[in-house]
Design a protein around this motif. Structure first.
Motif, short mmCIF file in Angstrom:
data_model
loop_
_atom_site.label_atom_id
_atom_site.label_comp_id
_atom_site.label_asym_id
_atom_site.label_seq_id
_atom_site.Cartn_x
_atom_site.Cartn_y
_atom_site.Cartn_z
N ASP A 1 -19.08 -6.37 -28.50
CA ASP A 1 -18.08 -6.66 -29.54
C ASP A 1 -17.55 -8.09 -29.36
O ASP A 1 -17.32 -8.80 -30.34
CB ASP A 1 -16.92 -5.67 -29.46
N VAL A 2 -17.34 -8.48 -28.10
CA VAL A 2 -16.88 -9.83 -27.78
C VAL A 2 -17.97 -10.52 -26.96
O VAL A 2 -18.44 -9.97 -25.96
CB VAL A 2 -15.56 -9.80 -26.97
N VAL A 3 -18.38 -11.68 -27.41
CA VAL A 3 -19.39 -12.46 -26.68
C VAL A 3 -18.71 -13.67 -26.06
O VAL A 3 -18.14 -14.52 -26.76
CB VAL A 3 -20.53 -12.92 -27.61
N LEU A 4 -18.72 -13.72 -24.73
CA LEU A 4 -18.22 -14.90 -24.02
C LEU A 4 -19.25 -16.02 -24.11
O LEU A 4 -20.45 -15.76 -24.14
CB LEU A 4 -17.96 -14.57 -22.55
N VAL A 5 -18.76 -17.24 -24.16
CA VAL A 5 -19.64 -18.41 -24.16
C VAL A 5 -19.14 -19.36 -23.08
O VAL A 5 -17.96 -19.75 -23.08
CB VAL A 5 -19.65 -19.13 -25.52
N ALA A 6 -20.01 -19.71 -22.16
CA ALA A 6 -19.63 -20.63 -21.09
C ALA A 6 -20.89 -21.27 -20.53
O ALA A 6 -21.99 -20.71 -20.63
CB ALA A 6 -18.86 -19.91 -19.99
N TYR A 7 -20.73 -22.45 -19.92
CA TYR A 7 -21.87 -23.13 -19.31
C TYR A 7 -21.50 -23.57 -17.89
O TYR A 7 -20.33 -23.56 -17.49
CB TYR A 7 -22.32 -24.32 -20.15
#
Length: 354
Positions: free
Chosen positions: A249-255
């Motif tokens: 439902d929630v997609v985290l985005v990080a690098y």
């Protein structure tokens, strides 16, 4: 018997560059990347290479310009303010269509800022911190092993497309120690550097390295040709990792290292019953737009986590293209997000406690 060795990130990056064929290094000390030039100063003479500490970052990048023009595999490294000083030279290198590798171990800013880790150089790296129309391939490893593995690719991409490649890390990646393995990597099949200024030996016409084109029609044609190469890069060089996004439902985005913290938060949130996934861009340019288009079909929201005031979040919003809301959580100035704080943000987006 394991072939892994325990190495600090900066030193592992330097050794990986040498194993990738780098034989020229020009740099200038600045925390938190000092171990790269220090390591190069010891290792380069042993591999018949050249290490030179320049009198400034400006001098260092112009030495890179010269070595790249002669067809050498050449690298420089610095941290945020030093990369800013190199920007004019980077533009000249791009305008001359020359390959090189630039490592930026990011620290907090703006200005001299601090020496703690940050990701606030994203705009500079991805949008172009110098003048003119151009792009730079930007690779963002999240572990020391991945940084090692990406170095051969960095030099190969630079040579294949005749352009700089930036490896964007941060103070955590540079300073942490992890076990790494220097695996034998098969490089790409690359064309001879018949454009290089290696001397004619009276056997060919001379080559000229130049970024000055007074005729606007000539310069426009060169820029058009360069952007045709960029289209190939966008087709062939995108790298990313997707974790548990199918039902999220929630997609985290990080690098980078922030993605490791985000992955811990994702696992903690899932243990509490929240459906959370993660997209980790490995190439910041070209940006993995297709990953976001795929995730947007099922996700309810995206949460971008950065060690900045919010820079990559703009590219996430562009990639999602208004299909789903994109939120941001960040720490800045050398402060590092915690898994617990990210979980709290996930709960807010999910409507509170389960």
């Amino acid at each position: 018997m394991s072939d892994k060795v325990l190495m600090k990130g900066n030193e592992a990056i330097a050794e990986a560059a040498i194993k990738a064929g780098c034989r020229y290094f020009f740099g200038y000390p600045i925390t938190p990347q000092n171990e790269i030039p220090a390591y190069m100063s010891k290792r380069m003479p042993k591999v018949d290479g050249v290490y030179l500490q320049a009198e400034s970052e400006v001098a260092a990048i112009n030495m890179v310009y010269g070595a790249a023009g002669a067809g050498a595999r050449v690298m420089t490294s610095s941290s945020s303010p030093g990369i800013s000083l190199k920007q004019e030279g980077i533009s000249y290198i791009i305008g001359s269509d020359l390959p090189c590798v630039i490592v930026n171990i990011v620290r907090g800013g703006p200005g001299l800022g601090g020496i703690q880790p940050a990701q606030s150089d994203y705009f500079q790296a991805v949008k172009g911190g110098a003048h003119g129309d151009y792009n730079t391939v930007v690779l963002a490893p999240s572990t020391v092993q991945e940084a090692v593995d990406l170095m051969t690719d960095a030099f190969d991409i630079a040579d294949m497309y005749r352009m700089p490649v930036m490896v964007l890390g941060d103070g955590m990646l540079g300073q942490m120690m992890e076990p790494v393995e220097f695996k034998a990597q098969k490089g790409r099949d690359l064309k001879p550097k018949d454009w290089a200024t290696t001397g004619t030996q009276n056997q060919r016409s001379k080559n000229v390295v130049n970024s000055l084109f007074i005729d606007p029609q000539v310069l426009e044609k060169l820029n058009f040709e360069r952007y045709e190469r960029y289209k190939l890069i966008e087709q062939n060089e995108v790298k990313y990792e997707m974790t548990d996004c199918d039902d999220a439902d929630v997609v985290l985005v990080a690098y980078g290292t922030t993605a490791r913290i985000a992955k811990t938060a994702m696992k903690s949130a899932r243990a509490e019953g929240y459906k959370v996934g993660l997209i980790r861009p490995i190439t910041l340019w070209p940006f993995p737009v297709e990953a976001f288009q795929k995730a947007a079909k099922t996700a309810k929201a995206f949460l971008t986590v950065e060690m900045s005031m919010g820079q990559m979040v703009e590219d996430v919003r562009l990639a999602v293209n208004g299909e789903k809301p994109v939120h941001f959580y960040g720490r800045t100035g050398g402060m590092v997000p915690t898994p617990a704080a990210i979980v709290e943000e996930i709960k807010k987006l999910s409507g509170g406690e389960k």
